[in-house]
Design a protein around this motif. Sequence first.
Motif, PDB file in Angstrom:
ATOM      1  N   PHE A  65       0.832  -1.200   0.000  1.00 58.63           N
ATOM      2  CA  PHE A  65       0.000   0.000   0.000  1.00 58.63           C
ATOM      3  C   PHE A  65       0.868   1.251   0.000  1.00 58.63           C
ATOM      4  O   PHE A  65       0.661   2.166  -0.789  1.00 58.63           O
ATOM      5  CB  PHE A  65      -0.915  -0.007   1.233  1.00 58.63           C
ATOM      6  N   ILE A  66       1.848   1.275   0.874  1.00 58.94           N
ATOM      7  CA  ILE A  66       2.738   2.442   0.988  1.00 58.94           C
ATOM      8  C   ILE A  66       3.550   2.635  -0.286  1.00 58.94           C
ATOM      9  O   ILE A  66       3.796   3.765  -0.711  1.00 58.94           O
ATOM     10  CB  ILE A  66       3.639   2.300   2.227  1.00 58.94           C
ATOM     11  N   ASN A  67       3.927   1.532  -0.941  1.00 58.53           N
ATOM     12  CA  ASN A  67       4.724   1.617  -2.167  1.00 58.53           C
ATOM     13  C   ASN A  67       3.913   2.091  -3.371  1.00 58.53           C
ATOM     14  O   ASN A  67       4.488   2.522  -4.367  1.00 58.53           O
ATOM     15  CB  ASN A  67       5.349   0.256  -2.488  1.00 58.53           C
ATOM     16  N   GLN A  68       2.588   1.989  -3.296  1.00 61.96           N
ATOM     17  CA  GLN A  68       1.725   2.427  -4.398  1.00 61.96           C
ATOM     18  C   GLN A  68       1.686   3.954  -4.435  1.00 61.96           C
ATOM     19  O   GLN A  68       1.494   4.593  -3.407  1.00 61.96           O
ATOM     20  CB  GLN A  68       0.292   1.905  -4.212  1.00 61.96           C
ATOM     21  N   GLU A  69       1.836   4.530  -5.589  1.00 58.54           N
ATOM     22  CA  GLU A  69       1.804   5.981  -5.718  1.00 58.54           C
ATOM     23  C   GLU A  69       0.431   6.555  -5.380  1.00 58.54           C
ATOM     24  O   GLU A  69       0.325   7.690  -4.948  1.00 58.54           O
ATOM     25  CB  GLU A  69       2.185   6.394  -7.142  1.00 58.54           C
ATOM     26  N   GLN A  70      -0.616   5.797  -5.585  1.00 63.80           N
ATOM     27  CA  GLN A  70      -1.971   6.315  -5.397  1.00 63.80           C
ATOM     28  C   GLN A  70      -2.574   5.904  -4.064  1.00 63.80           C
ATOM     29  O   GLN A  70      -3.780   6.024  -3.856  1.00 63.80           O
ATOM     30  CB  GLN A  70      -2.861   5.848  -6.549  1.00 63.80           C
ATOM     31  N   SER A  71      -1.767   5.433  -3.127  1.00 61.41           N
ATOM     32  CA  SER A  71      -2.251   5.013  -1.804  1.00 61.41           C
ATOM     33  C   SER A  71      -3.461   4.094  -1.904  1.00 61.41           C
ATOM     34  O   SER A  71      -4.557   4.415  -1.466  1.00 61.41           O
ATOM     35  CB  SER A  71      -2.569   6.231  -0.929  1.00 61.41           C
ATOM     36  N   LYS A  72      -3.225   2.942  -2.520  1.00 58.94           N
ATOM     37  CA  LYS A  72      -4.269   1.935  -2.593  1.00 58.94           C
ATOM     38  C   LYS A  72      -3.634   0.559  -2.463  1.00 58.94           C
ATOM     39  O   LYS A  72      -2.424   0.402  -2.617  1.00 58.94           O
ATOM     40  CB  LYS A  72      -5.054   2.044  -3.891  1.00 58.94           C
ATOM     41  N   PHE A  73      -4.465  -0.408  -2.147  1.00 55.94           N
ATOM     42  CA  PHE A  73      -3.977  -1.775  -2.054  1.00 55.94           C
ATOM     43  C   PHE A  73      -3.864  -2.369  -3.450  1.00 55.94           C
ATOM     44  O   PHE A  73      -4.595  -1.984  -4.361  1.00 55.94           O
ATOM     45  CB  PHE A  73      -4.923  -2.616  -1.197  1.00 55.94           C
ATOM     46  N   PRO A  74      -2.964  -3.332  -3.628  1.00 56.41           N
ATOM     47  CA  PRO A  74      -2.830  -3.983  -4.935  1.00 56.41           C
ATOM     48  C   PRO A  74      -4.115  -4.697  -5.343  1.00 56.41           C
ATOM     49  O   PRO A  74      -4.883  -5.145  -4.485  1.00 56.41           O
ATOM     50  CB  PRO A  74      -1.702  -4.991  -4.716  1.00 56.41           C
ATOM     51  N   GLU A  75      -4.328  -4.804  -6.634  1.00 59.59           N
ATOM     52  CA  GLU A  75      -5.499  -5.503  -7.153  1.00 59.59           C
ATOM     53  C   GLU A  75      -5.400  -6.991  -6.799  1.00 59.59           C
ATOM     54  O   GLU A  75      -4.331  -7.595  -6.931  1.00 59.59           O
ATOM     55  CB  GLU A  75      -5.577  -5.353  -8.675  1.00 59.59           C
ATOM     56  N   PRO A  76      -6.508  -7.585  -6.360  1.00 58.68           N
ATOM     57  CA  PRO A  76      -6.504  -9.026  -6.081  1.00 58.68           C
ATOM     58  C   PRO A  76      -6.085  -9.824  -7.316  1.00 58.68           C
ATOM     59  O   PRO A  76      -6.423  -9.469  -8.440  1.00 58.68           O
ATOM     60  CB  PRO A  76      -7.970  -9.310  -5.723  1.00 58.68           C
ATOM     61  N   GLY A  77      -5.324 -10.880  -7.068  1.00 53.98           N
ATOM     62  CA  GLY A  77      -4.866 -11.754  -8.134  1.00 53.98           C
ATOM     63  C   GLY A  77      -3.538 -11.359  -8.739  1.00 53.98           C
ATOM     64  O   GLY A  77      -2.932 -12.132  -9.465  1.00 53.98           O
ATOM     65  N   LEU A  78      -3.077 -10.152  -8.437  1.00 58.60           N
ATOM     66  CA  LEU A  78      -1.833  -9.667  -9.038  1.00 58.60           C
ATOM     67  C   LEU A  78      -0.633  -9.750  -8.107  1.00 58.60           C
ATOM     68  O   LEU A  78       0.469  -9.376  -8.497  1.00 58.60           O
ATOM     69  CB  LEU A  78      -2.015  -8.209  -9.491  1.00 58.60           C
ATOM     70  N   ILE A  79      -0.841 -10.211  -6.879  1.00 60.20           N
ATOM     71  CA  ILE A  79       0.274 -10.250  -5.931  1.00 60.20           C
ATOM     72  C   ILE A  79       0.398 -11.633  -5.306  1.00 60.20           C
ATOM     73  O   ILE A  79      -0.584 -12.346  -5.130  1.00 60.20           O
ATOM     74  CB  ILE A  79       0.134  -9.179  -4.826  1.00 60.20           C
ATOM     75  N   GLU A  80       1.627 -11.965  -4.963  1.00 59.20           N
ATOM     76  CA  GLU A  80       1.941 -13.220  -4.296  1.00 59.20           C
ATOM     77  C   GLU A  80       2.953 -12.937  -3.202  1.00 59.20           C
ATOM     78  O   GLU A  80       3.751 -12.010  -3.301  1.00 59.20           O
ATOM     79  CB  GLU A  80       2.535 -14.220  -5.282  1.00 59.20           C
ATOM     80  N   GLU A  81       2.900 -13.763  -2.158  1.00 67.43           N
ATOM     81  CA  GLU A  81       3.855 -13.644  -1.062  1.00 67.43           C
ATOM     82  C   GLU A  81       4.010 -15.012  -0.420  1.00 67.43           C
ATOM     83  O   GLU A  81       3.045 -15.790  -0.350  1.00 67.43           O
ATOM     84  CB  GLU A  81       3.371 -12.607  -0.038  1.00 67.43           C
ATOM     85  N   THR A  82       5.203 -15.296   0.071  1.00 59.93           N
ATOM     86  CA  THR A  82       5.463 -16.540   0.784  1.00 59.93           C
ATOM     87  C   THR A  82       5.186 -16.313   2.264  1.00 59.93           C
ATOM     88  O   THR A  82       5.772 -15.423   2.885  1.00 59.93           O
ATOM     89  CB  THR A  82       6.909 -17.006   0.565  1.00 59.93           C
ATOM     90  N   LEU A  83       4.274 -17.115   2.804  1.00 62.31           N
ATOM     91  CA  LEU A  83       3.894 -17.056   4.215  1.00 62.31           C
ATOM     92  C   LEU A  83       4.065 -18.444   4.815  1.00 62.31           C
ATOM     93  O   LEU A  83       3.514 -19.416   4.282  1.00 62.31           O
ATOM     94  CB  LEU A  83       2.442 -16.607   4.371  1.00 62.31           C
ATOM     95  N   LEU A  84       4.836 -18.539   5.866  1.00 61.19           N
ATOM     96  CA  LEU A  84       5.101 -19.822   6.528  1.00 61.19           C
ATOM     97  C   LEU A  84       5.583 -20.877   5.550  1.00 61.19           C
ATOM     98  O   LEU A  84       5.194 -22.035   5.611  1.00 61.19           O
ATOM     99  CB  LEU A  84       3.865 -20.310   7.288  1.00 61.19           C
TER     100      LEU A  84
END
Length: 94
Positions: A65-84
């Motif tokens: 969110f902070i990295n987005q220039e427009q102060s918004k959350f990334p669109e669903p389906g476009l992001i991935e992250e490794t958790l546990l």
Amino acid sequence: MGGVKFEYHEISFGSGGGNRGIYIQAGKDISQKYQFSPNPHRNPKYNKYQERFYNEAAKFLAQEFINQEQSKFPEPGLIEETLLGVEYTFEEPR
């Protein structure tokens, strides 16, 4: 984080071992829901470390969110992250 207050909580899609997601809010007006893929219940570490799982997911989304220039959350389906130790796609809730 970054001068923005973030709040989050787990959301359920089905009962018992049904899929899970996260609701995250930035400030008072901006929020987003995501559904995790694959289902976190398939990860043996999830049941033991649920609080850590959601904390890591929320920190990741807050940073995005902070990295987005427009102060918004990334669109669903476009992001991935490794958790546990498992890579998750943050999808649109179904």
